[in-house]
Every structure is written in C-alpha cells, then in structure tokens.
Design a protein around this motif. Structure first.
Motif, PDB file in Angstrom:
ATOM      1  N   ALA A   1      50.767  39.584  64.166  1.00 31.75           N
ATOM      2  CA  ALA A   1      49.462  39.023  64.443  1.00 31.75           C
ATOM      3  C   ALA A   1      48.818  38.460  63.169  1.00 31.75           C
ATOM      4  CB  ALA A   1      48.567  40.070  65.090  1.00 31.75           C
ATOM      5  N   LEU A   2      48.989  39.148  62.061  1.00 29.67           N
ATOM      6  CA  LEU A   2      48.391  38.673  60.810  1.00 29.67           C
ATOM      7  C   LEU A   2      49.002  37.343  60.379  1.00 29.67           C
ATOM      8  CD1 LEU A   2      48.102  42.025  58.825  1.00 29.67           C
ATOM      9  CD2 LEU A   2      46.275  40.749  59.966  1.00 29.67           C
ATOM     10  N   GLU A   3      50.292  37.187  60.583  1.00 26.00           N
ATOM     11  CA  GLU A   3      50.953  35.936  60.211  1.00 26.00           C
ATOM     12  C   GLU A   3      50.443  34.789  61.087  1.00 26.00           C
ATOM     13  OE1 GLU A   3      53.025  33.802  57.613  1.00 26.00           O
ATOM     14  OE2 GLU A   3      52.793  35.964  57.469  1.00 26.00           O
ATOM     15  N   LEU A   4      50.259  35.050  62.379  1.00 23.58           N
ATOM     16  CA  LEU A   4      49.724  34.022  63.270  1.00 23.58           C
ATOM     17  C   LEU A   4      48.306  33.631  62.856  1.00 23.58           C
ATOM     18  CD1 LEU A   4      50.947  35.264  66.760  1.00 23.58           C
ATOM     19  CD2 LEU A   4      51.761  33.273  65.494  1.00 23.58           C
ATOM     20  N   GLU A   5      47.491  34.628  62.482  1.00 22.67           N
ATOM     21  CA  GLU A   5      46.104  34.355  62.086  1.00 22.67           C
ATOM     22  C   GLU A   5      46.053  33.387  60.905  1.00 22.67           C
ATOM     23  OE1 GLU A   5      42.101  36.661  60.495  1.00 22.67           O
ATOM     24  OE2 GLU A   5      43.803  37.846  61.174  1.00 22.67           O
ATOM     25  N   LYS A   6      47.001  33.503  59.976  1.00 21.96           N
ATOM     26  CA  LYS A   6      47.045  32.589  58.827  1.00 21.96           C
ATOM     27  C   LYS A   6      47.167  31.139  59.273  1.00 21.96           C
ATOM     28  CE  LYS A   6      49.349  35.874  55.764  1.00 21.96           C
ATOM     29  NZ  LYS A   6      50.622  36.142  55.045  1.00 21.96           N
ATOM     30  N   HIS A   7      47.719  30.921  60.455  1.00 18.62           N
ATOM     31  CA  HIS A   7      47.930  29.572  60.983  1.00 18.62           C
ATOM     32  C   HIS A   7      46.928  29.226  62.083  1.00 18.62           C
ATOM     33  CE1 HIS A   7      51.668  29.219  58.727  1.00 18.62           C
ATOM     34  NE2 HIS A   7      51.915  30.458  59.092  1.00 18.62           N
ATOM     35  N   GLY A   8      45.879  30.067  62.232  1.00 21.05           N
ATOM     36  CA  GLY A   8      44.858  29.804  63.234  1.00 21.05           C
ATOM     37  C   GLY A   8      45.318  30.054  64.658  1.00 21.05           C
ATOM     38  N   LEU A   9      46.312  30.910  64.816  1.00 20.04           N
ATOM     39  CA  LEU A   9      46.886  31.180  66.133  1.00 20.04           C
ATOM     40  C   LEU A   9      46.800  32.662  66.480  1.00 20.04           C
ATOM     41  CD1 LEU A   9      50.095  28.997  65.755  1.00 20.04           C
ATOM     42  CD2 LEU A   9      48.044  28.431  67.082  1.00 20.04           C
ATOM     43  N   ALA A  10      46.995  32.963  67.760  1.00 17.72           N
ATOM     44  CA  ALA A  10      47.020  34.344  68.244  1.00 17.72           C
ATOM     45  C   ALA A  10      47.909  34.415  69.471  1.00 17.72           C
ATOM     46  CB  ALA A  10      45.603  34.802  68.606  1.00 17.72           C
ATOM     47  N   LEU A  11      48.285  35.617  69.845  1.00 20.65           N
ATOM     48  CA  LEU A  11      48.985  35.828  71.103  1.00 20.65           C
ATOM     49  C   LEU A  11      47.947  35.941  72.205  1.00 20.65           C
ATOM     50  CD1 LEU A  11      51.658  38.394  69.930  1.00 20.65           C
ATOM     51  CD2 LEU A  11      51.991  35.965  70.445  1.00 20.65           C
ATOM     52  N   GLU A  12      48.255  35.386  73.355  1.00 15.92           N
ATOM     53  CA  GLU A  12      47.305  35.410  74.469  1.00 15.92           C
ATOM     54  C   GLU A  12      47.093  36.821  74.991  1.00 15.92           C
ATOM     55  OE1 GLU A  12      46.583  33.062  78.633  1.00 15.92           O
ATOM     56  OE2 GLU A  12      48.597  33.173  77.838  1.00 15.92           O
ATOM     57  N   ASN A  13      48.109  37.646  74.930  1.00 15.95           N
ATOM     58  CA  ASN A  13      48.071  38.969  75.518  1.00 15.95           C
ATOM     59  C   ASN A  13      48.982  39.870  74.710  1.00 15.95           C
ATOM     60  OD1 ASN A  13      47.378  40.908  77.394  1.00 15.95           O
ATOM     61  ND2 ASN A  13      48.451  39.967  79.092  1.00 15.95           N
ATOM     62  N   MET A  14      48.709  41.156  74.726  1.00 17.85           N
ATOM     63  CA  MET A  14      49.538  42.137  74.019  1.00 17.85           C
ATOM     64  C   MET A  14      49.749  43.337  74.927  1.00 17.85           C
ATOM     65  SD  MET A  14      50.340  41.291  70.857  1.00 17.85           S
ATOM     66  CE  MET A  14      50.609  42.829  70.016  1.00 17.85           C
ATOM     67  N   PRO A  15      50.861  44.039  74.727  1.00 20.08           N
ATOM     68  CA  PRO A  15      51.036  45.285  75.473  1.00 20.08           C
ATOM     69  C   PRO A  15      49.927  46.252  75.086  1.00 20.08           C
ATOM     70  CG  PRO A  15      52.964  44.811  74.087  1.00 20.08           C
ATOM     71  CD  PRO A  15      51.956  43.761  73.824  1.00 20.08           C
ATOM     72  N   SER A  16      49.482  47.056  76.032  1.00 18.44           N
ATOM     73  CA  SER A  16      48.381  47.968  75.722  1.00 18.44           C
ATOM     74  C   SER A  16      48.826  49.133  74.854  1.00 18.44           C
ATOM     75  CB  SER A  16      47.722  48.471  77.006  1.00 18.44           C
ATOM     76  OG  SER A  16      48.665  49.129  77.816  1.00 18.44           O
ATOM     77  N   LEU A  17      50.094  49.467  74.855  1.00 18.57           N
ATOM     78  CA  LEU A  17      50.611  50.520  73.976  1.00 18.57           C
ATOM     79  C   LEU A  17      51.226  49.872  72.748  1.00 18.57           C
ATOM     80  CD1 LEU A  17      52.290  52.899  76.565  1.00 18.57           C
ATOM     81  CD2 LEU A  17      50.078  53.167  75.441  1.00 18.57           C
ATOM     82  N   HIS A  18      50.844  50.350  71.596  1.00 22.88           N
ATOM     83  CA  HIS A  18      51.313  49.742  70.348  1.00 22.88           C
ATOM     84  C   HIS A  18      52.623  50.350  69.852  1.00 22.88           C
ATOM     85  CE1 HIS A  18      47.620  47.497  70.134  1.00 22.88           C
ATOM     86  NE2 HIS A  18      46.990  48.609  70.432  1.00 22.88           N
ATOM     87  N   ALA A  19      53.175  51.315  70.580  1.00 28.43           N
ATOM     88  CA  ALA A  19      54.403  51.976  70.161  1.00 28.43           C
ATOM     89  C   ALA A  19      55.648  51.258  70.667  1.00 28.43           C
ATOM     90  CB  ALA A  19      54.402  53.421  70.650  1.00 28.43           C
ATOM     91  N   VAL A  20      55.481  50.111  71.307  1.00 25.93           N
ATOM     92  CA  VAL A  20      56.627  49.357  71.814  1.00 25.93           C
ATOM     93  C   VAL A  20      56.790  48.087  70.988  1.00 25.93           C
ATOM     94  CG1 VAL A  20      56.357  50.224  74.161  1.00 25.93           C
ATOM     95  CG2 VAL A  20      55.261  48.089  73.529  1.00 25.93           C
ATOM     96  N   THR A  21      58.021  47.599  70.921  1.00 27.05           N
ATOM     97  CA  THR A  21      58.237  46.320  70.254  1.00 27.05           C
ATOM     98  C   THR A  21      57.842  45.203  71.219  1.00 27.05           C
ATOM     99  OG1 THR A  21      60.518  46.057  71.026  1.00 27.05           O
ATOM    100  CG2 THR A  21      60.177  47.264  68.937  1.00 27.05           C
TER     101      THR A  21
END
Length: 150
Positions: A1-21
């Motif tokens: 996510a941090l790398e995308l932010e550098k380019h003014g981008l984001a993911l539309e959606n994320m899994p609610s659990l952060h323990a998954v790839t």
C-alpha cells in the motif's frame, strides 16, 4: 500500500484480516469489507502462475482467478488500482447483540465499509455483544485522522 501511495494509487478493497497474503485472498475468493465491493479477485487483471510441470502461464480469464492453487503457484498479479484515498474510521464496542440484530440492515448500510465481530455469549447480560468498525473514504489531501486523546 505504501508503494502505491507514492504513485497516487490505492487498492479498491482489502481483505479484512491482515494475516493473509493478497494472493491468498485472491485464490480463496476472500471478500473485503465494503457494501458495494465484490471479492478481492475482481481487482485482478492478470495472474502469472508456475504449474506443477514448471511451465509459466499467464491467466487473464477472471473466472480462473479463484483456484485455490490448483493451477499453480502465483508469482505475479497485475491489479486494477484506484486514485489514492484515506479512510476515516469509527469503532463501537459492547453493542448488545439483540439491539444490533434489530437494526442490522441499517447498521451495515450506514458506512461504505463495515466490519463486525460478534461474541455470542458476551455482554453485560450474557446475550451477546458486537464490536463494529465503520469506515468511509476521505480525500487524499485531507490530514490523516488521528486517534482521540485518552
């Protein structure tokens, strides 16, 4: 996510659990936490896998993205991104489960992203309690929301 932010981008959606790839969330058909969001795999444009035979294959057929690893090991995902945004979050704890259930539809529709954990035996009366997160997107130039002072 941090790398995308550098380019003014984001993911539309994320899994609610952060323990998954992210690839694991795609392969298993995991959903995110938004009322108008589909499964995570809907953001994939193409997927590169290495099959059991060692062959490298690019998959572009979206109906094959959720495959539980049967098609091979995912080594690359090309994702659809959206312009960068921030999230403002409100949390509610110890909401009595009966009150939550009476108003569930309205509660779920009250924010663009909602997530709930239910303790069926908790609460002061032992009839269950709910912990809820309500998230709304805010503009990329708005300051980062800070937690309330204790």
């Amino acid at each position: 996510a941090l790398e995308l932010e550098k380019h003014g981008l984001a993911l539309e959606n994320m899994p609610s659990l952060h323990a998954v790839t992210f690839a694991g969330a795609v392969l298993t058909g995991t959903h995110g936490c938004g009322r108008q969001r589909g499964v995570i795999a809907e953001m994939v444009r193409s997927m590169t896998v290495v099959g059991g035979d060692g062959e490298v294959r690019e998959i572009t057929n979206q109906s094959l993205f959720v495959h539980l690893g049967i098609l091979g090991v995912v080594v690359k995902l090309v994702l659809r991104c959206v312009p960068f945004y921030r999230i403002r979050q409100r949390c509610y704890d110890n909401v009595p489960l009966p009150r939550f259930l009476e108003n569930a539809t309205g509660i779920v529709l009250s924010a663009s992203h909602t997530q709930f954990w239910i303790d069926f035996h908790g609460g002061e009366d032992g009839k269950g309690k709910v912990l809820g997160w309500f998230r709304e997107r805010c503009g990329a130039t708005e300051p980062v929301p800070r937690p309330a002072e204790a």
